[in-house]
Enzyme design. Structure first.
Site, PDB file in Angstrom:
ATOM      1  N   LYS A  22       0.879  -1.310  -0.056  1.00  0.00           N
ATOM      2  CA  LYS A  22       0.193   0.020  -0.129  1.00  0.00           C
ATOM      3  C   LYS A  22       0.699   1.363  -0.106  1.00  0.00           C
ATOM      4  O   LYS A  22       2.212   1.504   0.238  1.00  0.00           O
ATOM      5  CB  LYS A  22      -0.718   0.124   1.192  1.00  0.00           C
ATOM      6  CG  LYS A  22      -1.995  -1.193   1.181  1.00  0.00           C
ATOM      7  CD  LYS A  22      -2.812  -1.124   2.419  1.00  0.00           C
ATOM      8  CE  LYS A  22      -3.845  -1.961   2.445  1.00  0.00           C
ATOM      9  NZ  LYS A  22      -4.973  -1.826   3.371  1.00  0.00           N
ATOM     10  N   TYR A  62     -12.546  -3.164  -3.243  1.00  0.00           N
ATOM     11  CA  TYR A  62     -12.989  -3.180  -1.781  1.00  0.00           C
ATOM     12  C   TYR A  62     -14.713  -3.162  -1.711  1.00  0.00           C
ATOM     13  O   TYR A  62     -15.362  -2.556  -1.069  1.00  0.00           O
ATOM     14  CB  TYR A  62     -12.506  -1.945  -1.388  1.00  0.00           C
ATOM     15  CG  TYR A  62     -11.127  -2.142  -0.834  1.00  0.00           C
ATOM     16  CD1 TYR A  62     -10.732  -3.308  -0.046  1.00  0.00           C
ATOM     17  CD2 TYR A  62     -10.147  -1.426  -1.095  1.00  0.00           C
ATOM     18  CE1 TYR A  62      -9.214  -3.248   0.278  1.00  0.00           C
ATOM     19  CE2 TYR A  62      -8.864  -1.216  -0.700  1.00  0.00           C
ATOM     20  CZ  TYR A  62      -8.230  -2.446  -0.191  1.00  0.00           C
ATOM     21  OH  TYR A  62      -7.148  -2.526   0.223  1.00  0.00           O
ATOM     22  N   ASN A 125      -2.277  -0.086   6.917  1.00  0.00           N
ATOM     23  CA  ASN A 125      -1.596  -1.463   7.486  1.00  0.00           C
ATOM     24  C   ASN A 125      -0.667  -2.114   6.473  1.00  0.00           C
ATOM     25  O   ASN A 125      -0.704  -3.390   6.575  1.00  0.00           O
ATOM     26  CB  ASN A 125      -2.925  -2.183   8.035  1.00  0.00           C
ATOM     27  CG  ASN A 125      -4.094  -2.533   6.836  1.00  0.00           C
ATOM     28  OD1 ASN A 125      -3.597  -2.332   5.854  1.00  0.00           O
ATOM     29  ND2 ASN A 125      -5.103  -3.225   7.305  1.00  0.00           N
ATOM     30  N   HIS A 128      -2.186  -5.286   1.639  1.00  0.00           N
ATOM     31  CA  HIS A 128      -3.457  -6.037   1.019  1.00  0.00           C
ATOM     32  C   HIS A 128      -3.047  -7.490   0.610  1.00  0.00           C
ATOM     33  O   HIS A 128      -2.107  -7.644  -0.001  1.00  0.00           O
ATOM     34  CB  HIS A 128      -4.036  -5.627  -0.028  1.00  0.00           C
ATOM     35  CG  HIS A 128      -5.066  -6.379  -0.634  1.00  0.00           C
ATOM     36  ND1 HIS A 128      -6.319  -6.623  -0.036  1.00  0.00           N
ATOM     37  CD2 HIS A 128      -4.973  -7.237  -1.609  1.00  0.00           C
ATOM     38  CE1 HIS A 128      -7.034  -7.582  -0.515  1.00  0.00           C
ATOM     39  NE2 HIS A 128      -6.373  -8.067  -1.546  1.00  0.00           N
ATOM     40  N   GLU A 139      -8.667 -11.439  -7.664  1.00  0.00           N
ATOM     41  CA  GLU A 139      -7.946 -10.354  -7.437  1.00  0.00           C
ATOM     42  C   GLU A 139      -6.720 -10.365  -8.424  1.00  0.00           C
ATOM     43  O   GLU A 139      -6.294  -9.210  -8.889  1.00  0.00           O
ATOM     44  CB  GLU A 139      -7.509 -10.290  -6.180  1.00  0.00           C
ATOM     45  CG  GLU A 139      -8.734 -10.093  -5.002  1.00  0.00           C
ATOM     46  CD  GLU A 139      -8.219  -9.945  -3.697  1.00  0.00           C
ATOM     47  OE1 GLU A 139      -7.257 -10.144  -3.416  1.00  0.00           O
ATOM     48  OE2 GLU A 139      -9.130  -9.516  -2.908  1.00  0.00           O
TER      49      GLU A 139
HETATM   50  P1  IDP Z   1      -7.873  -7.152   5.247  1.00  0.00           P
HETATM   51  O1  IDP Z   1      -7.146  -6.094   4.568  1.00  0.00           O
HETATM   52  O2  IDP Z   1      -7.187  -7.747   6.651  1.00  0.00           O
HETATM   53  O3  IDP Z   1      -8.218  -8.111   4.432  1.00  0.00           O
HETATM   54  P2  IDP Z   1     -10.712  -6.113   4.909  1.00  0.00           P
HETATM   55  O4  IDP Z   1     -11.647  -6.106   6.114  1.00  0.00           O
HETATM   56  O5  IDP Z   1     -10.677  -6.533   3.869  1.00  0.00           O
HETATM   57  O6  IDP Z   1      -9.341  -6.350   5.829  1.00  0.00           O
HETATM   58  O7  IDP Z   1     -10.576  -4.485   4.883  1.00  0.00           O
HETATM   59  C1  IDP Z   1      -9.782  -4.011   3.675  1.00  0.00           C
HETATM   60  C2  IDP Z   1      -8.947  -2.556   4.231  1.00  0.00           C
HETATM   61  O8  IDP Z   1      -9.945  -1.549   4.400  1.00  0.00           O
HETATM   62  C3  IDP Z   1      -8.196  -2.963   5.343  1.00  0.00           C
HETATM   63  O9  IDP Z   1      -6.890  -3.463   4.966  1.00  0.00           O
HETATM   64  C4  IDP Z   1      -8.014  -1.532   5.887  1.00  0.00           C
HETATM   65  O10 IDP Z   1      -7.158  -0.791   5.011  1.00  0.00           O
HETATM   66  C5  IDP Z   1      -9.422  -0.805   5.694  1.00  0.00           C
HETATM   67  N1  IDP Z   1     -10.448  -0.974   6.815  1.00  0.00           N
HETATM   68  C6  IDP Z   1     -10.959  -2.240   7.069  1.00  0.00           C
HETATM   69  N2  IDP Z   1     -11.645  -1.923   8.302  1.00  0.00           N
HETATM   70  C7  IDP Z   1     -11.494  -0.777   8.566  1.00  0.00           C
HETATM   71  C8  IDP Z   1     -11.929   0.075   9.664  1.00  0.00           C
HETATM   72  O11 IDP Z   1     -12.719  -0.355  10.437  1.00  0.00           O
HETATM   73  N3  IDP Z   1     -11.861   1.409   9.682  1.00  0.00           N
HETATM   74  C9  IDP Z   1     -10.630   1.774   8.915  1.00  0.00           C
HETATM   75  N4  IDP Z   1     -10.244   1.151   7.548  1.00  0.00           N
HETATM   76  C10 IDP Z   1     -10.503  -0.346   7.526  1.00  0.00           C
HETATM   77 MG    MG Z   2      -9.630  -8.145   2.872  1.00  0.00          MG
END
Ligand code: IDP
Ligand code: MG
Length: 166
Positions: A22, A62, A125, A128, A139
Site C-alpha cells: 500500500k 473493496y 496497515n 493487502h 484479484e
Molecule cells: P484485510 O485487509 O485484513 O483483508 P478488510 O476487512 O478486507 O481487511 O478491509 C480492507 C481494508 O480496508 C483494510 O486493510 C483497511 O485498510 C481498511 N479497513 C478495514 N476495516 C476498517 C475500519 O474499520 N476502519 C478503517 N479502515 C478499515
Molecule cells: Mg480483505
C-alpha cells in the site's frame, strides 16, 4: 531431480495469491522489508509491478466494504501514491501470506507479523493480501494480465517441501 521438479510443477497446483504494498508501505520505505519476508519464507515471486490504482478499480476491489462510512477514505488512501502489486506462489500460499500479514488492525496484530511489526493503524496497515483461494484468482486477474504472471522453476524447490507434502 530435474524430472522430479518437472512432475511436481505439473501434478501439484501450487496456490497463487495477491499482495498489494500500500502507499503507506512505499512512503515509509518498507518495500524491501516486506518483499524480503515473503522471499525468505520460501514463496516464489511470479509477478510484480508498480501501478497507480483508480477509483473504479478500488470500488471493485473493496466492494465488500462499500456500505462502510470509511469506504471513500480507504479508496483515497490507496491512491495517494502508486502501489506495488505482487503475485506470490507456494503450497497454501493464500493462508501463509495472510498469516504473515496478520490481522487487519496493526495495533492488535501480533509482533512477528508484517502489520504487527510495522503498523499502528487499521487503515494504514502496509499490505493487502487475498483472503481465500477463490478471491486470490479474481484479484490476480483484476491487477495482472496473463503475460504478467511468470511460470518458472524454483531451483530450491526440493529444499522447501518434502515429497509427502506435495
Ligand atoms: P484485510 O485487509 O485484513 O483483508 P478488510 O476487512 O478486507 O481487511 O478491509 C480492507 C481494508 O480496508 C483494510 O486493510 C483497511 O485498510 C481498511 N479497513 C478495514 N476495516 C476498517 C475500519 O474499520 N476502519 C478503517 N479502515 C478499515
Ligand atoms: Mg480483505
Amino acid at each position: 531431480m530435474g524430472c522430479e521438479i518437472f512432475l511436481h510443477l505439473f501434478l501439484i497446483i501450487m496456490e497463487k495469491t495477491l499482495v498489494i504494498l500500500k502507499p503507506c508501505c512505499l512512503q515509509r520505505g518498507l518495500i524491501g522489508e516486506v518483499i524480503h519476508r515473503f522471499e525468505r519464507k520460501g514463496l516464489q515471486l511470479c509477478g510484480i509491478k508498480m501501478t497507480w490504482l483508480t477509483d473504479e478499480l478500488l470500488a471493485e476491489h473493496y466492494a465488500h466494504l462499500a456500505a462502510k462510512p470509511f469506504f471513500k477514505r480507504i479508496k483515497d488512501s490507496m491512491m495517494v501514491t502508486p502501489v506495488i502489486v505482487c503475485c506470490w506462489k507456494g503450497l497454501d500460499a493464500v493462508e501463509v501470506v495472510r498469516s504473515m500479514a496478520g490481522p487487519t488492525n496493526g495495533r492488535q496484530a501480533p509482533p512477528g507479523t508484517i502489520r504487527g511489526d510495522y503498523s499502528m493503524s487499521v487503515q494504514e496497515n502496509i499490505v493487502h493480501t487475498s483472503d481465500s483461494v477463490e478471491t486470490a484468482a479474481i484479484e490476480l486477474a483484476r491487477f495482472f494480465s496473463d503475460d504478467e504472471i511468470f511460470e518458472f522453476d524454483q531451483h530450491k524447490f526440493d529444499f522447501l517441501y518434502a515429497n509427502d507434502e506435495l
